[in-house]
Motif scaffolding. Structure first.
Motif, PDB file in Angstrom:
ATOM      1  N   LEU A  85       9.143   7.412   5.295  1.00 40.35           N
ATOM      2  CA  LEU A  85       7.730   7.707   5.052  1.00 40.35           C
ATOM      3  C   LEU A  85       7.214   7.001   3.799  1.00 40.35           C
ATOM      4  CD1 LEU A  85       7.935  11.437   6.047  1.00 40.35           C
ATOM      5  CD2 LEU A  85       6.616   9.678   7.247  1.00 40.35           C
ATOM      6  N   ALA A  86       8.066   6.824   2.806  1.00 37.62           N
ATOM      7  CA  ALA A  86       7.669   6.114   1.592  1.00 37.62           C
ATOM      8  C   ALA A  86       7.347   4.649   1.901  1.00 37.62           C
ATOM      9  CB  ALA A  86       8.758   6.208   0.525  1.00 37.62           C
ATOM     10  N   VAL A  87       8.104   4.048   2.802  1.00 40.76           N
ATOM     11  CA  VAL A  87       7.814   2.676   3.219  1.00 40.76           C
ATOM     12  C   VAL A  87       6.389   2.609   3.774  1.00 40.76           C
ATOM     13  CG1 VAL A  87       8.373   0.901   4.942  1.00 40.76           C
ATOM     14  CG2 VAL A  87      10.201   1.987   3.634  1.00 40.76           C
ATOM     15  N   LEU A  88       6.032   3.578   4.600  1.00 37.19           N
ATOM     16  CA  LEU A  88       4.695   3.588   5.194  1.00 37.19           C
ATOM     17  C   LEU A  88       3.615   3.913   4.173  1.00 37.19           C
ATOM     18  CD1 LEU A  88       5.628   5.366   8.528  1.00 37.19           C
ATOM     19  CD2 LEU A  88       5.100   2.947   8.183  1.00 37.19           C
ATOM     20  N   ALA A  89       3.907   4.797   3.246  1.00 35.30           N
ATOM     21  CA  ALA A  89       2.920   5.141   2.221  1.00 35.30           C
ATOM     22  C   ALA A  89       2.637   3.941   1.317  1.00 35.30           C
ATOM     23  CB  ALA A  89       3.411   6.325   1.390  1.00 35.30           C
ATOM     24  N   VAL A  90       3.657   3.149   1.026  1.00 33.55           N
ATOM     25  CA  VAL A  90       3.496   2.000   0.134  1.00 33.55           C
ATOM     26  C   VAL A  90       2.948   0.782   0.876  1.00 33.55           C
ATOM     27  CG1 VAL A  90       4.772   0.344  -1.297  1.00 33.55           C
ATOM     28  CG2 VAL A  90       5.256   2.784  -1.472  1.00 33.55           C
ATOM     29  N   GLN A  91       3.484   0.501   2.056  1.00 33.37           N
ATOM     30  CA  GLN A  91       3.128  -0.739   2.754  1.00 33.37           C
ATOM     31  C   GLN A  91       2.073  -0.563   3.832  1.00 33.37           C
ATOM     32  OE1 GLN A  91       6.623  -2.822   4.070  1.00 33.37           O
ATOM     33  NE2 GLN A  91       7.019  -3.548   2.009  1.00 33.37           N
ATOM     34  N   GLY A  92       1.751   0.644   4.205  1.00 37.90           N
ATOM     35  CA  GLY A  92       0.791   0.847   5.283  1.00 37.90           C
ATOM     36  C   GLY A  92       1.458   0.751   6.639  1.00 37.90           C
ATOM     37  N   ALA A  93       0.641   0.719   7.686  1.00 36.12           N
ATOM     38  CA  ALA A  93       1.144   0.787   9.060  1.00 36.12           C
ATOM     39  C   ALA A  93       1.651  -0.533   9.604  1.00 36.12           C
ATOM     40  CB  ALA A  93       0.048   1.311   9.977  1.00 36.12           C
ATOM     41  N   GLY A  94       1.224  -1.629   9.032  1.00 36.42           N
ATOM     42  CA  GLY A  94       1.644  -2.927   9.535  1.00 36.42           C
ATOM     43  C   GLY A  94       0.630  -3.511  10.502  1.00 36.42           C
TER      44      GLY A  94
ATOM     45  N   ASP B 296      -4.911   1.203  12.078  1.00 34.09           N
ATOM     46  CA  ASP B 296      -5.420   0.906  10.739  1.00 34.09           C
ATOM     47  C   ASP B 296      -5.859  -0.558  10.651  1.00 34.09           C
ATOM     48  OD1 ASP B 296      -5.050   3.435   9.704  1.00 34.09           O
ATOM     49  OD2 ASP B 296      -3.145   2.963   8.729  1.00 34.09           O
ATOM     50  N   ARG B 297      -5.019  -1.452  11.103  1.00 28.35           N
ATOM     51  CA  ARG B 297      -5.323  -2.891  11.026  1.00 28.35           C
ATOM     52  C   ARG B 297      -6.507  -3.224  11.922  1.00 28.35           C
ATOM     53  NH1 ARG B 297      -2.344  -7.415   9.258  1.00 28.35           N
ATOM     54  NH2 ARG B 297      -1.578  -5.876   7.793  1.00 28.35           N
ATOM     55  N   LEU B 298      -6.566  -2.612  13.090  1.00 20.69           N
ATOM     56  CA  LEU B 298      -7.655  -2.873  14.029  1.00 20.69           C
ATOM     57  C   LEU B 298      -8.987  -2.348  13.498  1.00 20.69           C
ATOM     58  CD1 LEU B 298      -8.358  -3.909  16.914  1.00 20.69           C
ATOM     59  CD2 LEU B 298      -8.009  -1.555  17.675  1.00 20.69           C
ATOM     60  N   LEU B 299      -8.992  -1.117  13.008  1.00 20.68           N
ATOM     61  CA  LEU B 299     -10.237  -0.478  12.579  1.00 20.68           C
ATOM     62  C   LEU B 299     -10.687  -0.877  11.184  1.00 20.68           C
ATOM     63  CD1 LEU B 299      -9.542   3.094  13.958  1.00 20.68           C
ATOM     64  CD2 LEU B 299     -11.052   1.357  14.939  1.00 20.68           C
ATOM     65  N   PHE B 300      -9.731  -1.134  10.304  1.00 21.97           N
ATOM     66  CA  PHE B 300     -10.053  -1.401   8.904  1.00 21.97           C
ATOM     67  C   PHE B 300      -9.684  -2.825   8.525  1.00 21.97           C
ATOM     68  CE2 PHE B 300      -8.765   3.143   9.211  1.00 21.97           C
ATOM     69  CZ  PHE B 300     -10.049   3.672   9.144  1.00 21.97           C
ATOM     70  N   ARG B 301      -9.870  -3.730   9.429  1.00 21.30           N
ATOM     71  CA  ARG B 301      -9.471  -5.126   9.246  1.00 21.30           C
ATOM     72  C   ARG B 301     -10.071  -5.740   7.989  1.00 21.30           C
ATOM     73  NH1 ARG B 301      -8.288  -8.485  14.157  1.00 21.30           N
ATOM     74  NH2 ARG B 301      -6.285  -8.693  13.251  1.00 21.30           N
TER      75      ARG B 301
ATOM     76  N   GLY C 298     -10.445  -4.378   5.218  1.00 26.06           N
ATOM     77  CA  GLY C 298      -9.846  -3.808   4.014  1.00 26.06           C
ATOM     78  C   GLY C 298      -8.820  -4.739   3.403  1.00 26.06           C
ATOM     79  N   ALA C 299      -8.208  -4.258   2.349  1.00 27.73           N
ATOM     80  CA  ALA C 299      -7.189  -5.037   1.645  1.00 27.73           C
ATOM     81  C   ALA C 299      -5.989  -5.252   2.552  1.00 27.73           C
ATOM     82  CB  ALA C 299      -6.759  -4.304   0.377  1.00 27.73           C
ATOM     83  N   PRO C 300      -5.344  -6.379   2.467  1.00 28.11           N
ATOM     84  CA  PRO C 300      -4.162  -6.634   3.286  1.00 28.11           C
ATOM     85  C   PRO C 300      -3.023  -5.700   2.904  1.00 28.11           C
ATOM     86  CG  PRO C 300      -4.441  -8.371   1.674  1.00 28.11           C
ATOM     87  CD  PRO C 300      -5.653  -7.488   1.578  1.00 28.11           C
ATOM     88  N   ALA C 301      -2.139  -5.462   3.864  1.00 27.89           N
ATOM     89  CA  ALA C 301      -1.007  -4.567   3.646  1.00 27.89           C
ATOM     90  C   ALA C 301       0.031  -5.196   2.723  1.00 27.89           C
ATOM     91  CB  ALA C 301      -0.362  -4.201   4.977  1.00 27.89           C
ATOM     92  N   HIS C 302       0.109  -6.505   2.697  1.00 39.13           N
ATOM     93  CA  HIS C 302       1.111  -7.201   1.900  1.00 39.13           C
ATOM     94  C   HIS C 302       0.444  -8.310   1.099  1.00 39.13           C
ATOM     95  CE1 HIS C 302       3.226  -5.541   5.358  1.00 39.13           C
ATOM     96  NE2 HIS C 302       4.222  -5.384   4.532  1.00 39.13           N
ATOM     97  N   PRO C 303       0.881  -8.533  -0.127  1.00 35.38           N
ATOM     98  CA  PRO C 303       0.309  -9.624  -0.911  1.00 35.38           C
ATOM     99  C   PRO C 303       0.445 -10.969  -0.207  1.00 35.38           C
ATOM    100  CG  PRO C 303       1.658  -8.234  -2.308  1.00 35.38           C
ATOM    101  CD  PRO C 303       1.841  -7.759  -0.887  1.00 35.38           C
ATOM    102  N   GLY C 304       1.465 -11.160   0.582  1.00 30.60           N
ATOM    103  CA  GLY C 304       1.664 -12.409   1.312  1.00 30.60           C
ATOM    104  C   GLY C 304       0.626 -12.630   2.396  1.00 30.60           C
ATOM    105  N   ASP C 305      -0.130 -11.571   2.740  1.00 30.82           N
ATOM    106  CA  ASP C 305      -1.163 -11.693   3.761  1.00 30.82           C
ATOM    107  C   ASP C 305      -2.455 -12.282   3.204  1.00 30.82           C
ATOM    108  OD1 ASP C 305       0.560 -10.606   5.570  1.00 30.82           O
ATOM    109  OD2 ASP C 305      -0.397  -8.634   5.632  1.00 30.82           O
ATOM    110  N   LEU C 306      -2.515 -12.489   1.887  1.00 36.19           N
ATOM    111  CA  LEU C 306      -3.723 -13.057   1.296  1.00 36.19           C
ATOM    112  C   LEU C 306      -3.874 -14.501   1.751  1.00 36.19           C
ATOM    113  CD1 LEU C 306      -3.390 -11.729  -2.352  1.00 36.19           C
ATOM    114  CD2 LEU C 306      -4.969 -10.930  -0.607  1.00 36.19           C
ATOM    115  N   ARG C 307      -5.023 -14.776   2.286  1.00 36.21           N
ATOM    116  CA  ARG C 307      -5.314 -16.134   2.717  1.00 36.21           C
ATOM    117  C   ARG C 307      -6.638 -16.544   2.099  1.00 36.21           C
ATOM    118  NH1 ARG C 307      -2.512 -13.607   6.289  1.00 36.21           N
ATOM    119  NH2 ARG C 307      -1.023 -14.536   7.675  1.00 36.21           N
TER     120      ARG C 307
END
Length: 193
Positions: free
Chosen positions: A154-163, A168-173, A175-184
């Protein structure tokens, strides 16, 4: 020469999806089966918890009133009802990947209360096998061993989000990315102004 660990680090966005899968495969059936035992009879069973629900959540208070639900107050009813709903709703949100961080934190709190109830309400603290111990070569203690893995998942999900594959990704696209590597970087051109 390429670093083989860099290839592994590119897989880190899969970690939340894997955590949700493990949660669905291992803990979803456990929590939903537990919640089913707490439902009362009929269509309004979600508002009238079973006698077993009070025995599970408030074992000592329930025993003190001679196992008579009518002698317990609105507080007991509210906690039992909210706990029952939480056992259905929070796991469903995690599996769907909806409000995942909040649901994961809610489940961590739920597990903490569940563990304290098991230890002090049901007397598990008196049994070393129930409590378990870390660094003892025996990985089967219910509270310290097993629930540590639950909370870590659960801590993995609390810190990193759903993936990526989540509501979450579909509805809140936006929003901030789940991972810093997702920054484009934003696309250049007149449309980006």
């Amino acid at each position: 020469m390429t670093d083989p660990t860099q290839a592994l680090s590119r897989l880190s966005p899969l970690l939340p999806l894997l955590a949700r899968f493990i949660f669905a495969a291992v803990l979803l059936p456990y929590f939903w089966a537990s919640a089913m035992t707490k439902l009362g009879d009929g269509i309004f069973g979600v508002l009238t918890p079973s006698v077993g629900a009070y025995a599970q959540i408030f074992p000592k208070a329930f025993e003190a009133v001679g196992y008579d639900v009518s002698k317990l107050g609105i507080f007991h009813w509210a906690v039992v009802t909210a706990g029952t709903w939480a056992e259905f709703v929070l796991p469903a949100l995690i599996v769907l990947g909806l409000l995942t961080r909040l649901a994961a934190l809610g489940m961590v709190g739920f597990i903490a209360v569940q563990s304290l109830t098991d230890l002090y309400g049901h007397g598990g603290i008196e049994h070393a096998a129930t409590l378990g111990a870390w660094f003892d070569r025996l990985p089967d203690g219910v509270i310290l061993d097993q629930r540590a893995f639950w909370v870590f998942t659960l801590a993995v999900l609390a810190v990193q989000g759903a993936g990526a594959l989540s509501l979450d990704r579909l509805l809140f696209r936006s929003g901030a990315p789940a991972h810093p590597g997702d920054l484009r970087p934003a696309p250049e051109g007149p449309q980006s102004r």
